[in-house]
Design an enzyme around this catalytic site. Sequence first.
Site, PDB file in Angstrom:
ATOM      1  CD  GLU A   1      -2.860  -1.169   2.370  1.00  0.00           C
ATOM      2  OE1 GLU A   1      -3.712  -2.046   2.362  1.00  0.00           O
ATOM      3  OE2 GLU A   1      -2.829  -0.261   3.224  1.00  0.00           O
TER       4      GLU A   1
ATOM      5  CB  CYS B   1       3.477   7.467   2.973  1.00  0.00           C
ATOM      6  SG  CYS B   1       4.021   6.238   4.154  1.00  0.00           S
TER       7      CYS B   1
ATOM      8  CB  CYS C   1       8.085  -5.257   8.090  1.00  0.00           C
ATOM      9  SG  CYS C   1       9.538  -4.423   8.784  1.00  0.00           S
TER      10      CYS C   1
ATOM     11  CB  CYS D   1       7.910  -2.671  15.541  1.00  0.00           C
ATOM     12  SG  CYS D   1       9.559  -2.281  14.910  1.00  0.00           S
TER      13      CYS D   1
ATOM     14  CB  CYS E   1       4.344  -1.903  13.315  1.00  0.00           C
ATOM     15  SG  CYS E   1       4.231  -1.608  11.532  1.00  0.00           S
TER      16      CYS E   1
ATOM     17  CG  LEU F   1      14.425   6.703  20.078  1.00  0.00           C
ATOM     18  CD1 LEU F   1      15.668   6.033  19.513  1.00  0.00           C
ATOM     19  CD2 LEU F   1      14.801   8.041  20.707  1.00  0.00           C
TER      20      LEU F   1
ATOM     21  CB  CYS G   1       1.638   5.910  11.095  1.00  0.00           C
ATOM     22  SG  CYS G   1       2.291   7.415  10.528  1.00  0.00           S
TER      23      CYS G   1
HETATM   24  N1  SAH Z   1      10.512   0.446   9.127  1.00  0.00           N
HETATM   25  C1  SAH Z   1      10.600   1.859   9.050  1.00  0.00           C
HETATM   26  C2  SAH Z   1       9.505   2.559   8.277  1.00  0.00           C
HETATM   27  C3  SAH Z   1       8.082   2.084   8.388  1.00  0.00           C
HETATM   28  S1  SAH Z   1       6.957   2.622   9.605  1.00  0.00           S
HETATM   29  C4  SAH Z   1      10.694   2.437  10.454  1.00  0.00           C
HETATM   30  O1  SAH Z   1      10.586   1.682  11.412  1.00  0.00           O
HETATM   31  O2  SAH Z   1      10.916   3.627  10.588  1.00  0.00           O
HETATM   32  C5  SAH Z   1       6.775   4.343   9.624  1.00  0.00           C
HETATM   33  C6  SAH Z   1       6.500   4.865  11.032  1.00  0.00           C
HETATM   34  O3  SAH Z   1       5.198   4.524  11.525  1.00  0.00           O
HETATM   35  C7  SAH Z   1       7.488   4.299  12.019  1.00  0.00           C
HETATM   36  O4  SAH Z   1       7.966   5.295  12.871  1.00  0.00           O
HETATM   37  C8  SAH Z   1       6.641   3.302  12.752  1.00  0.00           C
HETATM   38  O5  SAH Z   1       7.183   2.963  13.966  1.00  0.00           O
HETATM   39  C9  SAH Z   1       5.305   4.019  12.844  1.00  0.00           C
HETATM   40  N2  SAH Z   1       4.192   3.135  13.179  1.00  0.00           N
HETATM   41  C10 SAH Z   1       4.098   1.804  12.945  1.00  0.00           C
HETATM   42  N3  SAH Z   1       2.932   1.325  13.434  1.00  0.00           N
HETATM   43  C11 SAH Z   1       2.276   2.363  13.980  1.00  0.00           C
HETATM   44  C12 SAH Z   1       0.994   2.489  14.609  1.00  0.00           C
HETATM   45  N4  SAH Z   1       0.181   1.447  14.755  1.00  0.00           N
HETATM   46  N5  SAH Z   1       0.628   3.713  15.020  1.00  0.00           N
HETATM   47  C13 SAH Z   1       1.434   4.786  14.838  1.00  0.00           C
HETATM   48  N6  SAH Z   1       2.645   4.715  14.249  1.00  0.00           N
HETATM   49  C14 SAH Z   1       3.068   3.516  13.818  1.00  0.00           C
END
Ligand code: SAH
Length: 373
Positions: free
Chosen positions: A96, A109, A116, A120, A123, A226, A346
């Site tokens: 997406e 974006c 992935c 995390c 996510c 972070l 996000c």
């Molecule tokens: N892998 C990369 C880029 C992808 S995610 C990274 O970790 O930076 C883009 C951003 O969205 C990251 O900062 C991620 O931590 C955040 N993100 C992921 N899941 C989220 C959620 N459920 N709510 C808010 N931000 C989220």
Amino acid sequence: MSSSSEKINLLGMPLSKLEAFFESIGEKKFRAVQVLKWIHQGGAESFDEMTNISKALRVKLDEIAEIRTPEVVFQSESSDGTRKWVIRVGGNNSVEMVLIPEGERKTLCVSSQVGCSLNCSFCSTGKQGFNRNLTAAEIIGQVRIAIKSYGPIELNSKQRRVTNVVLMGMGEPLMNFEPVVDAMTLMMEDNAYGLSKRRVTLSTAGLVPAIDELGERTDVSLALSLHAPNDSLRDELVPLNKRYPIQEVIGAAKRYLARCNDKRVATIEYTLIDGVNDQPEHARELVRVLRDLPCKLNLIPFNPFPNSGYRRSKRAAIDRFKEITTHGGLITTVRSTRGDDIDAACGQLVGQVDDRTRRSQKYIPVNQGASSS
Ligand code: SAH
């Protein structure tokens, strides 16, 4: 698949690779600039459209090469103007991408991987597991799709339909290094999309050696995910932290910025999760941790998804966190939640991942989760 899949796809080739391609087929290097402009600025789908190239060369190119854009399977527009696309990238896989208009600025974006591998905890992409890296053509193809969605484009038009690109969609861009660098090179190439290095941002969870390597190859803007001010909490949220702890990641970011040599700052992304990382002591600790890093802080209220086990921080906690970090000297912004009515915010970009890991089996898919509640 059709015979076309055996042809060389020129869509993802930056200038240097396209020049090498032309030399390899016994043609002059300057053809690369002409073809690059036709593909990216003229939106050409076939060599036949390239009228300043001889008929003989066009026929030759058509035999061995192609300009193949990934297929759009779904497009939707949110009530706030945010657009989301689902793009098929072979088999049952789709990714997406999202375009967020904000006045003059139109930020795209893009995704870099199908799923992935970092997992995390907060996510939704991570919960789906991982299938494969996207090719450079599939990454730059997302920019092309967004631009073309506003109608045909013309060679030499100065109109900018996408002003900024962030690699913040599905995937960890630094785990797909070469294709991501190629695609970003095309984003910044004058004969292609011509975006400035400040308007192309790579976001990473903190792959330290790859951040250093990135600094040798490019000077795009850097964002670091972070999400926690200390290692024990970050180990829980971003498992990659066990390999590259906070101080090492911050060290790599400092080295990267120093190489840019132009007063650049990193963006620190910090997703605020209710009762997990959003307390005043976290904010104070964060101020201390970021003391020596030239950066600005972007707070992202957690975007929920089914069975995540987390909740978005309360408004008061977000405001308090912002107040403490601002008071501590950090330029802090709160990312507005855009496109959440079409699941485009996000962490809500999920596409479809034919998982090669076993991780997704432990997770109840989004539609099942929704219907069982
Ligand atoms: N892998 C990369 C880029 C992808 S995610 C990274 O970790 O930076 C883009 C951003 O969205 C990251 O900062 C991620 O931590 C955040 N993100 C992921 N899941 C989220 C959620 N459920 N709510 C808010 N931000 C989220």
